[in-house]
Design an enzyme around this catalytic site. Structure first.
Site, PDB file in Angstrom:
ATOM      1  CB  SER A 447       0.045  -1.987  -4.631  1.00 42.40           C
ATOM      2  OG  SER A 447      -0.738  -1.352  -3.643  1.00 42.40           O
ATOM      3  CG  ASP A 499      -5.914   1.011  -9.186  1.00 43.26           C
ATOM      4  OD1 ASP A 499      -6.414   1.020  -8.055  1.00 43.26           O
ATOM      5  OD2 ASP A 499      -4.796   0.523  -9.446  1.00 43.26           O
TER       6      ASP A 499
END
Length: 675
Positions: A447, A499
């Site tokens: 991330s 995602d």
């Protein structure tokens, strides 16, 4: 849409948003009226207690008042259900009904107070059911009044004061704003909106120090957020309806799409084994990226045994043995990293849990299995990390040997420079390579950590030409095209399913806004039906609904008209609406494009889009390109697919790294090389 204007200001609610709250209150009022009627009928003529006459009159007036409120709610629900999102004409009488409903709160408040007085002073000798009925009426009235106050606070828009302008029935030429006037109004509105959002951020982050970095971040984020929907007249329910429509539209397009062409090589390597080799490495290094989150992720991933395994060493201090910097509960963090990675104490060179805006935790260790000096960067785990994420404007990046414009996400770029200075200026990398000079450098993260790791790899590439970087679920709006192409030599990005984060960038969000506007403008069903069908589809699946549209009955030039309310500022100047008649992006984008780093390894579920909760998950891996991530995909998995433990399980499943793999694929089709 447009936002409803009552009491001289705009609210974050439209005239078609009153169906569900009105129906809920209608149900409560109907039950209340029936119970009151039963009590009155059973005791009519027998109110012989001390306050019997008063009680009789109280119940009669309450029945009449409830009856009027019920009729008003019926009218509100019925009229609010008429028309479509873009056709508020049939709902023009809703504001008048809202005024009437608000007026009815006054006698209800008075009657609730009188009921409370009667219960306290005049209920002596009355039957328990009579007293209970009055108490229930009083309590119900106060609960509904309190709910109304909370609802008003929720839908209140601090920017909703009535904007000056020409009356709605004025000729078009009178209503049109001159270019300079429109620009000035836009600037004023944007300035006010930025101040409001900056105040909200300061209130939300009141526990953080108010230094120059935080003030600059608040200002930057406020500018970004306030300008996003400034040229629209959307309310939150319009966005929800648009997302529901867009999800079903995307699923229909996915079902109709031809099967992907299967190739026998990755985009940059003719060797078929390249994908399998990279999968093995990615599965190995992902556990280090996940371990950087410390004890919170470890306990979350091991809910039954995590606390027991960590409890023995959490209170033990290793400050003298290892370079632990900043943060709380260092023992717990360090112990969880040891448990997750399988490394020994002596394998760690440096561990930093120091966390400020633009300064994120990381650790440096020796990975003897892969003969690597490993730098693992933590992803988003604190409010300070969120501020770093949201500092999304572009910042110039100095990269040796790269031709073309080099720039990157400001917040992540500054975080990467912070780690770079720590590694180089503080001699951390030198210390590691003095211990293991033959090892190569590997950088990984998830991330926010993936974005920082990728930019850190770009900065270190000139001095460590053999380094490799594995970025798991990196943010989409990260680096310029020139830097992204350069990073393909040494960076591998791993993206799971749909995602959301790898598809997040300002241009992608502008595209999402444009598509949402197009969906809600073309759908000819009322909003409440769209939301009901959308909730059913998200929870239980089924075939995407083929919503009829108004395109067959609308002239093409209508699509070029702005989707704004009469009092909106940018009637003629909105790029969003100028592009609605085309599926292409606006000709003059207002934000610089940013891309994912390196080569992109995309992991998707192999099988039906929806499966039973306990059904085994089968995955497939494929090489992809940045063009596949230019649109935000709406899905229930868009957040879950970003979680580090989910990514780790998917990678282990593909590589059979654990004996209890979720989906043991056959050798014939375990991995597909698809672009």
């Amino acid at each position: 849409m447009p936002a409803m204007v009552v009491f001289g200001r705009r609210w974050r609610i439209a005239s078609d948003d009153l169906v569900f709250p009105g129906a809920f209150e209608l149900f409560i009022r109907a039950v209340w009226w029936i119970v009151t009627l039963v009590v009155y009928t059973n005791h009519k003529g027998r109110f012989d207690c001390q306050g019997g006459t008063y009680l009789h009159n109280y119940l009669v007036v309450l029945l009449v008042l409830l009856g009027v409120i019920i009729l008003t709610l019926c009218a509100i629900v019925y009229i609010s259900a008429q028309g479509t999102i873009m056709n508020p004409g049939p709902r023009r009488s809703v504001p008048a009904l809202v005024y009437l409903r608000a007026l009815l709160y006054v006698p209800e408040l008075v009657w609730a107070c009188l009921g409370a007085v009667w219960v306290s002073d005049s209920s002596t000798g009355c039957k328990p059911e009579e007293v209970g009925a009055v108490i229930a009426a009083v309590v119900s009235s106060w609960i509904i009044l309190l709910s109304m106050v909370v609802g008003v606070l929720v839908v209140f828009d601090p920017l909703g004061s009535q904007r000056p302008g020409a009356p709605p029935d004025a000729p078009r030429g009178v209503r049109d704003l001159e270019s300079s006037e429109s620009s000035q109004l836009f600037y004023t509105a944007h300035t006010v909106a930025s101040r409001v959002w900056e105040s909200r951020l300061r209130l939300l982050c009141c526990c953080l120090p108010q230094d120059n970095n935080h003030r600059a971040a608040f200002s930057s984020i406020a500018q970004l957020v306030s300008g996003f929907f400034l040229d629209t007249d959307l309310v939150p329910s319009d966005i929800a309806a648009g997302l529901a429509l867009l999800h079903q539209e995307q699923d229909k397009m996915e079902h109709c799409r031809d099967p992907d062409e299967v190739l026998s090589h990755s985009p940059s390597s003719p060797i078929r084994e390249d994908l399998e080799v990279e999968l093995e490495k990615a599965a190995h290094f992902m556990k280090f990226a996940a371990a950087a989150y410390g004890w919170p992720l470890y306990v979350y991933s091991n809910p039954l045994t995590g606390l027991c395994k960590l409890s023995g060493d959490c209170c033990r201090s290793r400050q003298a043995e290892y370079d632990l910097v900043g943060g709380d509960s260092l023992g717990c963090h360090f112990t969880s990293i040891l448990q997750s990675t399988g490394l020994q104490y002596r394998d760690f060179i440096h561990i930093s849990f120091h966390n400020q805006i633009y300064e994120i935790p990381f650790y440096v260790a020796l990975d003897h299995k892969r003969e690597a000096v490993l730098v693992a960067v933590r992803g988003t785990l604190s409010l300070k990390d969120v501020l770093t994420d949201l500092s999304a404007e572009c910042e110039n990046l100095s990269v040796e040997g790269v031709s073309g414009t080099c720039y990157a996400h400001k917040g992540i770029s500054q975080a990467a420079h912070y780690i770079y200075k720590r590694l180089v200026n503080d001699g951390i990398l030198s210390q590691a390579f003095n211990i293991a000079p033959e090892y190569k450098l590997v950088i990984c993260g998830h991330s926010l950590g993936a974005g920082a790791a990728s930019l850190l790899a770009v900065l270190l590439r000139s001095t460590h030409p053999t380094l490799q970087c594995y970025a798991f679920s990196p943010p989409g709006g990260l680096m310029s095209k020139a830097v992204a192409d350069y990073s393909k030599q040494f960076v591998v990005s791993v993206v799971l399913g749909k995602d959301l984060v790898p598809r997040l960038s300002i241009p992608n969000m502008e595209d999402l806004k444009r598509r949402l506007l197009k969906m809600v403008s073309n759908c000819s069903k009322p909003k409440y039906k769209i939301l009901m069908r959308g909730c059913w589809y998200e929870l239980f699946g089924g075939d995407p609904d083929d919503f009829p549209t108004e395109l067959e009955n609308r002239r093409e030039e209508v699509l070029n008209q702005p989707l704004l309310g009469e009092e909106s500022l940018l009637v003629q100047r909105s790029n969003t609406y100028q592009s609605l008649s085309s599926d292409d992006s606006p000709a003059h984008p207002t934000h610089l494009p940013l891309y994912l780093p390196g080569r992109i390894l995309h992991i998707t579920e192999d099988g039906p889009a929806r499966r039973h909760c306990f059904a085994p998950v089968r995955y497939r891996a494929e090489w992809s390109s940045e063009t596949s991530f230019r649109n935000v995909l709406i899905s229930p998995r868009m957040v879950a697919d970003h979680m580090p433990d989910v990514v780790l399980r998917a990678l282990r499943s593909l590589t059979r790294e654990q004996p209890f793999a979720l989906c043991p694929s056959s050798t014939s089709n375990s991995h597909l090389n698809v672009i």
